[in-house]
Design an enzyme around this catalytic site. Structure first.
Site, mmCIF file in Angstrom:
data_model
loop_
_atom_site.group_PDB
_atom_site.id
_atom_site.type_symbol
_atom_site.label_atom_id
_atom_site.label_comp_id
_atom_site.label_asym_id
_atom_site.label_seq_id
_atom_site.Cartn_x
_atom_site.Cartn_y
_atom_site.Cartn_z
ATOM 1 N N GLY A 16 0.853 -1.184 0.000
ATOM 2 C CA GLY A 16 0.000 0.000 0.000
ATOM 3 C C GLY A 16 0.883 1.227 0.000
ATOM 4 O O GLY A 16 1.908 1.266 -0.693
ATOM 5 N N ALA A 17 0.484 2.245 0.787
ATOM 6 C CA ALA A 17 1.249 3.492 0.817
ATOM 7 C C ALA A 17 2.658 3.244 1.372
ATOM 8 O O ALA A 17 3.662 3.592 0.734
ATOM 9 C CB ALA A 17 0.510 4.514 1.670
ATOM 10 N N LYS A 199 5.462 6.972 19.887
ATOM 11 C CA LYS A 199 4.845 7.365 18.608
ATOM 12 C C LYS A 199 3.335 7.559 18.766
ATOM 13 O O LYS A 199 2.714 8.356 18.067
ATOM 14 C CB LYS A 199 5.156 6.344 17.506
ATOM 15 N N ASN A 203 -0.153 9.530 17.169
ATOM 16 C CA ASN A 203 -1.234 8.792 16.480
ATOM 17 C C ASN A 203 -2.548 8.772 17.270
ATOM 18 O O ASN A 203 -3.626 8.802 16.669
ATOM 19 C CB ASN A 203 -0.789 7.370 16.142
ATOM 20 N N ASN A 207 -4.916 10.525 14.589
ATOM 21 C CA ASN A 207 -5.598 9.508 13.770
ATOM 22 C C ASN A 207 -7.082 9.496 14.105
ATOM 23 O O ASN A 207 -7.941 9.557 13.224
ATOM 24 C CB ASN A 207 -4.995 8.124 14.019
#
Ligand SMILES: NC(=O)C1=CN([C@@H]2O[C@H](COP(=O)(O)OP(=O)(O)OC[C@H]3O[C@@H](n4cnc5c(N)ncnc54)[C@H](OP(=O)(O)O)[C@@H]3O)[C@@H](O)[C@H]2O)C=CC1
Ligand SMILES: CC(C)(CO)C(=O)C(=O)O
Length: 318
Positions: A16-17, A199, A203, A207
């Site tokens: 994917g990305a 992290k 997120n 997110n």
């Protein structure tokens, strides 16, 4: 270009990305890279992979060593997992089919304890590592990836048959060297679990709020209410990390807040999942950290409220 490292064969499990971007960078650096695809297999086999990168310019890889079945891939020394955490347990057969003996399986994913469900299904002879990607990248269409900013990958050892810490360090350094040879900033992480918590300081707020409020980073940072919400959520993540025995450097949340103000307008990957009606990575990004904090006697009510709201949205969306 390769420095002193041998030329490993690299497999991308989930193009994917993230998988597509790092795979293309590694292939351009001369590595032998094989890409496992699912819905985009035909498009990529026919037209290749295209990365439109703000920092690096337009990059095309065509032809691509593309596969729809992992059993057709050659034995790979490194397997970079670029699928979402929601499919980890299902990936074991593909990983087993594509892994060379003693292969290193590097999960390029966000979230906490994401390695655990896969680890249980893989033999000890395969090394499992975690990779934290600091990057803004998304799929624009089949085989077409937009890279907006950043790009670093930090690598840490999770588990496997490394005899001791020194042996695991050698493996981590090999991973770091692969990325560096491809022109990507990369560092070794001594404590993967702690780095995953750190992290999450980014997120967990961004997110989830992108989905809940339908807003990308620029409007989230421009509004006084969302700014306060982000700060409060970040503070709870730090509280959870500390309760679980981890260090978070002083001023870390403030630093991430300022970095986000300087980033281009960005929709986190969870928003793309929501938009395309794919399952959200809620367990890895919210459920696991909440459970770990709770087990350490720490309640995180704002994160819990966000998690429950997102779970409601996710169930109605998929
Ligand atoms: N995008 C970003 O900027 C960042 C993402 N991350 C993290 O990186 C991870 C990957 O995210 P991202 O690249 O955005 O996700 P994408 O949705 O873009 O890519 C996931 C890919 O995995 C493929 N896939 C899933 N299951 C399988 C399978 N069984 N067999 C073959 N292919 C499979 C999907 O195929 P299909 O098309 O068929 O669904 C898709 O191509 C996530 O954990 C995310 O949180 C971390 C930092 C930044
Ligand atoms: C935006 C950024 C760079 C934050 O670390 C990221 O890596 C992500 O989306 O997970």
């Amino acid at each position: 270009m390769m420095g002193t490292i041998a030329r490993p064969t690299i497999g991308i499990i989930g193009t994917g990305a993230i998988g597509g971007f790092y795979g293309v960078m590694l292939a351009r650096a001369g590595f032998d890279v094989h890409f496992l695809l699912r819905s985009e297999f035909s498009a990529v086999a026919e037209h290749g992979l295209q990365v439109d990168s703000a920092p690096f310019g337009a990059m095309t890889l065509n032809p691509v060593q593309a596969y729809s079945n992992a059993a057709d891939m050659p034995p790979c020394d490194w397997l970079l997992v670029g699928a979402k955490t929601t499919s980890n347990a299902d990936l074991a057969p593909a990983i087993l089919a594509a892994a060379a003996p003693g292969a290193k399986v590097l999960l390029l994913q966000n979230g906490l304890d994401v390695e655990d469900s896969l680890r249980e299904l893989l033999p000890d002879s395969l090394h499992v590592l975690g990779g934290l990607c600091y990057i803004c990248v998304h799929r624009e269409g089949p085989g077409v990836i937009t890279h907006q900013a950043l790009g670093a990958v930090h690598v840490g050892y999770h588990s496997g048959s490394a005899a001791d810490e020194a042996a695991s360090k050698v493996i981590v350094e090999e991973g770091v060297s692969l990325f560096r040879a491809a022109g990507i900033d990369s560092q070794a992480m001594a404590n993967l679990h702690q780095a995953r918590w750190q992290k999450l300081v980014w997120n967990i707020p961004y997110n989830g709020l992108s989905v809940l409020l339908g807003a990308s980073t620029t409007p989230l940072m421009a509004n006084a209410d969302s700014r306060e919400l982000i700060k409060a959520l970040m503070a709870e993540v730090v509280q959870g990390a500390i309760a679980c025995g981890h260090d978070v450097p002083a001023g870390y949340a403030e630093h991430l807040f300022m970095v986000t103000e300087k980033m281009p307008d960005y929709w986190p990957s969870m928003y793309h999942d929501y938009l395309h009606k794919r399952p959200l990575e809620l367990d890895a990004i919210y459920g696991k950290p909440l459970a770990a904090a709770k087990a350490a006697g720490c309640e995180l009510p704002r994160i819990e409220a966000l998690y429950r709201s997102l779970s409601f949205i996710d169930r109605r969306n998929t």
